[in-house]
Design a protein around this motif. Structure first.
Motif, short mmCIF file in Angstrom:
data_model
loop_
_atom_site.label_atom_id
_atom_site.label_comp_id
_atom_site.label_asym_id
_atom_site.label_seq_id
_atom_site.Cartn_x
_atom_site.Cartn_y
_atom_site.Cartn_z
N VAL A 83 25.86 35.34 25.99
CA VAL A 83 25.66 34.89 27.26
C VAL A 83 25.32 33.31 27.02
O VAL A 83 24.40 32.97 26.19
N ARG A 84 26.15 32.59 27.73
CA ARG A 84 25.90 30.93 27.76
C ARG A 84 25.77 30.52 29.09
O ARG A 84 26.25 31.16 30.28
N ALA A 85 24.89 29.47 29.21
CA ALA A 85 24.90 28.77 30.61
C ALA A 85 25.48 27.52 30.57
O ALA A 85 25.52 26.54 29.50
N ILE A 86 26.07 27.20 31.67
CA ILE A 86 26.96 26.09 31.50
C ILE A 86 26.55 25.31 32.91
O ILE A 86 26.43 25.83 34.03
N ARG A 87 26.28 23.75 32.58
CA ARG A 87 25.67 23.01 33.82
C ARG A 87 26.74 22.17 34.43
O ARG A 87 27.65 21.79 33.42
N GLY A 88 26.59 21.77 35.59
CA GLY A 88 27.56 20.80 36.25
C GLY A 88 27.12 20.26 37.61
O GLY A 88 26.17 20.60 37.80
N ALA A 89 27.82 19.06 37.73
CA ALA A 89 27.28 18.44 38.90
C ALA A 89 28.24 17.44 39.62
O ALA A 89 29.27 17.25 38.62
N ILE A 90 28.56 17.44 40.66
CA ILE A 90 29.22 16.36 41.22
C ILE A 90 28.48 15.76 42.50
O ILE A 90 27.94 16.29 43.16
N GLN A 91 28.81 14.20 42.81
CA GLN A 91 28.50 13.77 43.86
C GLN A 91 29.39 13.74 44.99
O GLN A 91 30.68 13.45 44.64
N VAL A 92 29.45 14.28 46.12
CA VAL A 92 30.14 14.36 47.09
C VAL A 92 30.12 13.13 48.14
O VAL A 92 29.19 12.57 48.41
N GLU A 93 31.32 12.88 48.84
CA GLU A 93 31.24 11.68 49.64
C GLU A 93 30.56 11.79 50.98
O GLU A 93 30.14 10.64 51.25
N ALA A 94 30.10 12.95 51.49
CA ALA A 94 29.67 12.92 52.75
C ALA A 94 29.05 14.23 52.93
O ALA A 94 29.26 15.39 52.21
N ASN A 95 27.99 14.44 53.93
CA ASN A 95 27.25 15.70 54.45
C ASN A 95 28.51 16.18 55.41
O ASN A 95 28.22 16.25 56.49
N ASP A 96 29.65 16.81 54.87
CA ASP A 96 30.49 17.16 55.71
C ASP A 96 31.08 18.48 55.11
O ASP A 96 31.23 18.42 53.78
#
Length: 119
Positions: free
Chosen positions: A2-15
């Motif tokens: 079992v492995r954990a993978i992290r990630g993130a993204i910044q989105v343009e708007a609260n839409d």
């Protein structure tokens, strides 16, 4: 293993469309870069900064075929000065890859969050 993978993204708007589109991009990149299928995924935890309320990020994963994968969404801690409009994920997966070969994915403005591991 079992492995954990992290990630993130910044989105343009609260839409709704921006959240779904950004989360789709993030999930697809995590899957592709780690050569995974939905059968490899045990569960995914999504968080969103407190300024993102227009849609659940998990909906994007459902649209990508994560129908039998447990998903949950939470609100990130509202730390003053934190990067706004960020969707994060932590995916637990079954993989034979050594931990050092797991590719964590940070996209768009979220690359500043983990420059040490951003791909």
């Amino acid at each position: 293993m079992v492995r954990a993978i992290r990630g993130a993204i910044q989105v343009e708007a609260n839409d709704r469309d921006a959240i779904i589109s950004g989360t789709t991009e993030l999930v697809a990149a995590v899957m592709e870069r780690n050569q995974l299928t939905t059968d490899d995924v045990i569960s995914v935890l999504f968080t969103a900064t407190p300024d993102l309320t227009a849609e659940f990020p998990a909906l994007a994963a459902r649209k990508l075929g994560f129908h039998e994968v447990p998903l949950i969404c939470c609100t990130e801690i509202g730390v003053p000065g934190a990067l706004p409009r960020v969707v994060r994920l932590m995916a637990h997966v079954e993989s034979d890859r050594p931990r050092a070969e797991i590719q964590h994915v940070y996209l768009r403005g979220a690359t500043v969050l983990r420059q040490d591991i951003a791909q």
